[in-house]
Design an enzyme around this catalytic site. Structure first.
Site, PDB file in Angstrom:
ATOM      1  N   GLU A 325       0.833  -1.198   0.000  1.00 16.87           N
ATOM      2  CA  GLU A 325       0.000   0.000   0.000  1.00 16.87           C
ATOM      3  C   GLU A 325       0.869   1.250   0.000  1.00 16.87           C
ATOM      4  O   GLU A 325       1.796   1.355   0.820  1.00 16.87           O
ATOM      5  CB  GLU A 325      -0.911   0.044   1.231  1.00 16.87           C
ATOM      6  N   CYS A 326       0.592   2.176  -0.861  1.00 13.68           N
ATOM      7  CA  CYS A 326       1.243   3.485  -0.909  1.00 13.68           C
ATOM      8  C   CYS A 326       2.763   3.309  -0.925  1.00 13.68           C
ATOM      9  O   CYS A 326       3.325   2.882  -1.922  1.00 13.68           O
ATOM     10  CB  CYS A 326       0.765   4.350   0.237  1.00 13.68           C
ATOM     11  N   GLY A 327       3.464   3.602   0.164  1.00 17.04           N
ATOM     12  CA  GLY A 327       4.899   3.415   0.179  1.00 17.04           C
ATOM     13  C   GLY A 327       5.301   1.990  -0.133  1.00 17.04           C
ATOM     14  O   GLY A 327       6.291   1.734  -0.828  1.00 17.04           O
ATOM     15  N   TYR A 329       3.688  -0.010  -2.063  1.00 15.99           N
ATOM     16  CA  TYR A 329       3.476  -0.143  -3.510  1.00 15.99           C
ATOM     17  C   TYR A 329       4.700   0.365  -4.259  1.00 15.99           C
ATOM     18  O   TYR A 329       5.164  -0.265  -5.223  1.00 15.99           O
ATOM     19  CB  TYR A 329       2.236   0.654  -3.885  1.00 15.99           C
ATOM     20  N   SER A 423      -1.279  -0.719  -4.575  1.00 13.29           N
ATOM     21  CA  SER A 423      -1.798   0.558  -5.071  1.00 13.29           C
ATOM     22  C   SER A 423      -1.460   1.638  -4.055  1.00 13.29           C
ATOM     23  O   SER A 423      -0.934   1.357  -2.972  1.00 13.29           O
ATOM     24  CB  SER A 423      -3.320   0.492  -5.293  1.00 13.29           C
TER      25      SER A 423
END
Length: 434
Positions: A325-327, A329, A423
């Site tokens: 997730e985020c970082g 990703y 994502s």
């Protein structure tokens, strides 16, 4: 069951410091608190955990189902601890669709509100502010105020005289204190784990609150609130696997405790490892979770963490499900460009290149629909907050179809290649399906 919502007219009023001081002051008296943070914030909860000694849960009235909010509150206070939730933004500030404010949470859980008012540039107008916030919604009970950043005895007298016309209780008066400032960076406060003197700071905040506030009156204001319920009665997100390795350090710290709790209750075994310490996931795990954080600030270390990289490759090659997730990703991608323009090789599991040198703020609630059932089997509620930009996304399946809080289509987001997916969305809860 008792509880309070610590709120404010706006961000920057000092409610985080007041909340930390209150939690620690109660702890120093031997009174347990169950800490909470309203909204999707993933930084403040670590401070609350440090202040209270208990894991902090998020209570997000926009992204979480009402039954889950009630169940988590009941579970957190089952041993008699007082629920103390810090609001986000201002009391009545909501998502773009007008819902999900801290006031909505207070109404749902029937929590009395204590309003922390920044009085540094205010005197008699505090009476109008108090009346307005107390009377704005009939289902929200503002139990009293804490007057923050008061400059002098004369200033305090003016504020108290003004509030006498409102019958609004004053639970405390806190003077301006330069030693109670927390450093910030692009996503909010600098993380709790990066403060070498965090405990000393919290103790100063506790002394500040203890000296300036009437703790007995505050505890009396906390009244029986939400109905009891069992978290086992509420369906939660299914675990990524049976044995899940979770990255946890200052580069991968943005992890919602209620999701981990739900996985444990579903029977999953969780273990933790630190990529920054060059640790690898356990050899027996069937899933790896890389949550968000600040990998862009540690890209060089991650690029050279040979044991972490080889351990991830071993997990990947044996078919473990890997989700970022985020970082996280960004780390699953091929390249991460740091703020100084230097590019670093990441894990390369997804055809993705991201940059922190090319910055653009992405912020808001998201409704996401999985484009297949490989990782999630239904619509989800999520939050997006980052400054990194996508330079390229290559040949892979898209993970989600997304809309914003008001339903505006935002298109596909994220990538999936086999058993690896990720994502920029931070998943908060499953969505309510009409």
């Amino acid at each position: 069951m008792t509880g309070l919502l610590i709120a404010a007219p706006s961000s920057g009023s000092g409610k985080t410091t007041v909340t930390l001081g209150l939690m620690r002051a109660l702890r120093n008296r031997g009174i347990a608190s169950a800490p909470g943070k309203a909204g999707p914030d993933y930084i403040d909860p670590a401070f609350h955990t440090a202040a209270s000694g208990t894991a902090c849960l998020n209570y997000d009235p926009w992204a979480m189902r009402p039954d889950l909010l009630r169940a988590n509150a009941a579970a957190a206070t089952a041993d008699g601890a007082a629920l103390i939730i810090e609001a986000m933004m201002g009391l009545y500030d909501a998502a773009a669709d007008g819902t999900g404010s801290p006031a909505d949470l207070a109404a749902l859980l029937e929590l009395p509100v204590i309003l922390v008012v920044d009085c540094a540039r205010m005197a008699h107008s505090v009476a109008a502010l108090a009346r307005g916030f107390a009377g704005h919604r009939a289902d929200v009970h503002v139990a009293g105020v804490i007057l923050n950043k008061v400059g002098s005895d004369r200033h305090e007298t003016m504020l108290r005289d003004a509030l006498e016309t409102t019958a609004m209780p004053v639970f405390g008066v806190l003077r301006q204190n330069a030693s109670l400032q927390l450093p910030e960076r692009h996503l909010g406060l600098v993380q709790a784990g990066e403060h070498g003197e965090l405990n000393a700071f919290i103790e100063r905040a506790a002394m500040h609150v203890e000296q300036g506030c009437d703790l007995d009156a505050i505890l009396s204001a906390a009244r029986s609130a939400f109905p009891r319920g069992s978290s086992t009665d509420v369906l939660q997100l299914k675990p990524l696997g049976q044995k899940i390795a979770i990255a946890r350090d200052i580069a991968f710290a943005f992890c919602y405790e209620h999701l981990l709790s739900g996985w444990r209750k579903a029977g999953a075994e969780l273990s933790f490892f630190s990529p920054l310490a060059n640790e690898a996931p356990g050899e027996d795990v069937d899933a790896v979770y890389l949550p968000g954080g600040y990998p862009e600030l540690h890209a060089g270390i991650l690029a050279n963490a040979a044991q972490f990289r080889s351990g991830m490759t071993v997990a990947h090659d044996r078919g473990a499900r890997i989700f970022g997730e985020c970082g996280g990703y960004m780390v699953l991608g091929e390249t991460l460009v740091a703020a100084d323009g230097a590019g670093y090789e990441m894990l390369g599991f997804l055809p993705l290149a991201t940059s922190f040198a090319v910055r653009k703020r992405h912020l808001g609630y998201r409704r996401v629909r999985p484009l297949d059932t490989s990782f999630f089997d239904g619509p989800l509620m999520a939050h997006e907050f980052h400054y990194a930009s996508i330079l390229s996304e290559g040949d892979a399946e898209r993970l989600f179809d997304t809309t914003d809080a008001v339903g505006t289509p935002l298109g596909p987001a994220g990538l999936r290649r086999g058993q690896v997916a990720g994502s920029f969305m931070h998943i908060v809860d499953m969505a309510v399906v009409p």
